[in-house]
Design an enzyme around this catalytic site. Structure first.
Site, short mmCIF file in Angstrom:
data_model
loop_
_atom_site.label_atom_id
_atom_site.label_comp_id
_atom_site.label_asym_id
_atom_site.label_seq_id
_atom_site.Cartn_x
_atom_site.Cartn_y
_atom_site.Cartn_z
N TYR A 112 -10.38 -20.60 -10.94
CA TYR A 112 -10.44 -19.11 -10.50
C TYR A 112 -11.84 -18.72 -10.57
CZ TYR A 112 -10.17 -14.06 -11.11
OH TYR A 112 -10.56 -12.73 -10.86
N ASP A 184 -4.92 -23.26 -18.08
CA ASP A 184 -4.46 -21.73 -17.41
C ASP A 184 -3.16 -21.89 -16.69
OD1 ASP A 184 -4.66 -19.69 -15.96
OD2 ASP A 184 -6.75 -19.50 -15.61
N LYS A 209 -1.19 -10.88 -13.92
CA LYS A 209 -0.65 -11.56 -12.60
C LYS A 209 0.89 -11.31 -13.02
CE LYS A 209 -4.79 -12.03 -11.36
NZ LYS A 209 -5.48 -13.24 -11.63
#
Ligand SMILES: *Cc1c(COP(=O)(O)O)cnc(C)c1O
Length: 393
Positions: A112, A184, A209
């Protein structure tokens, strides 16, 4: 508390929740208070010294926030959980707790953007070096380990090309070398993957999310062993990345339907991936649920479903891809994922806008790549929207 033998959705609904003794309220209230009072100094000291359970100040802990933590414990199967004001707060606080000056971190290169910037620009300022490795090349991960490696950090599936990391293999390596493994798991959610079951030490999520699930709350979480969570909560006090009680309540509400929503994200994912794979104007589809995906067999072994993110390359150039995205009507042109609404982006103009052409090429981010973060709408309507956009390109 709900027994671990209960089904995922039963746990998502009931775990961590206590009936409010003063009113009988079925839903945990929003304790929108920054401070808690005591009836005596002795009571205050007992709570401060952790001899008695209780709350003093919301940056230290709050009953609504704690309820989300208890629920996450049962969804990830961890000893404890710590909630944060964002996914980045969870990741940054976790990494600053685990590492000290002179330490080394091995991380997957596909990350990310915020995590990548934190690893490249912030950790080195504190004397922590990070080596980046190919997520799907276990030998490269293994050979990047040094004497001073403290953490192996992996994202799975990765953004936006959905590479899958063999979590059990990486966890074994960490165990053997005495290195903490952090995963993650935002793109999987605990419905599709529970990394701790495979021996991973700590799992982190952007709860913004799938966990929140409605594109309306920013939050993060880390789950892991009790002794580490204790240290992490201390660091959260220092760095201040606490979640507001109202946002915690929204997250609690979102988590109750996580199982239901993930079933729809998963079924929309596979249906739309298959539709795209057959489409003459599509060059390539990235989805771990497709047999054509290079890590499909690992994905099948470790995941229950493959989520709602599907990426694909249009048979065209930058312009035609931009036109396609602009022609979508039902799907929003927006970043993020995991909410009820389907979102579409061209990563070169969005998540990878500031990434150099060379690094984009390394990561396989072409001008024609589109990332669909499928929501929970009816699949026929999403396909109809894609169809009309294809017909205009
Ligand atoms: C969004 C995201 C983050 C960052 O989370 P925020 O809640 O935006 O701070 C971290 N990791 C992944 C994989 C993400 O998708």
């Amino acid at each position: 508390m709900v027994s671990k033998s209960k089904g995922f959705s039963t746990r998502a609904v009931h775990a961590g929740e206590k009936r409010d003794p003063s009113t009988g309220a079925v839903i945990t209230p929003i304790y929108e208070t920054s401070v808690f009072g005591f009836s005596s100094t002795k009571e205050l000291i007992d709570v401060m010294s952790e001899k008695a359970e209780g709350y003093t100040y919301t940056r230290y802990g709050n009953p609504t926030v704690r309820t989300v933590e208890r629920k996450m414990v049962e969804l990830e199967g961890s000893e404890d959980a710590t909630i944060f004001s964002s996914g980045m707060a969870a990741i940054a606080t976790t990494m600053l707790t685990l590492t000290s000056s002179g330490d080394h971190v091995v991380s997957t290169r596909d990350l990310y953007g915020g995590t990548l910037a934190f690893f490249k620009d912030v950790l080195p300022k504190f004397g922590v070096d990070v080596s980046f490795v190919e997520a799907t090349d276990f030998d490269e991960i293994k050979s990047a380990v040094q004497r001073n490696t403290r953490v192996i950090f992996a994202e799975t599936p990765t953004n936006p090309t959905l590479k899958v990391v063999n979590v059990s293999k990486v966890a074994k390596l960490g165990r053997k070398r005495g290195i903490t493994v952090v995963v993650d798991s935002t793109f999987a959610s605990p419905y599709n993957l529970q990394p701790l079951r495979f021996g991973v030490d700590i799992v982190v999520h952007s709860a913004t999310k799938y966990l929140g699930g409605h594109n309306d709350v920013t939050a993060g979480v880390a789950c892991g062993p009790e002794d580490f969570m204790h240290k992490l909560k201390e660091m959260r006090k220092h760095l201040g990345g606490t979640l507001d009680p109202h946002a915690a309540w929204l997250l609690l509400r979102g988590l109750k339907t996580l199982g239901l929503r993930m079933e729809r994200h998963n079924s929309n994912g596979i249906k739309i991936a298959r539709y795209l794979e057959k489409h003459p104007k599509v060059k390539r589809v990235y989805y771990p649920g497709l047999p054509s995906h290079p890590q499909h067999s690992i994905a099948r072994k470790q995941m229950r479903g493959f989520g709602g993110v599907v990426s694909f390359e249009l048979d065209g150039d930058f312009e035609t891809t931009m036109k396609f995205v602009d022609n979508l009507k039902l799907c929003f042109l927006a970043a993020s994922l995991g909410g009820a609404e389907t979102l579409a982006t061209q990563p070169v103009t969005c998540s990878h806008y500031y990434v150099s052409a060379e690094d984009r090429k390394k990561a396989g981010i072409t001008d024609e790549l589109i990332r669909l973060a499928l929501g929970i709408e009816d699949p026929e309507d999403i396909i109809a929207d894609l169809d009309q956009a294809f017909n205009k390109t």
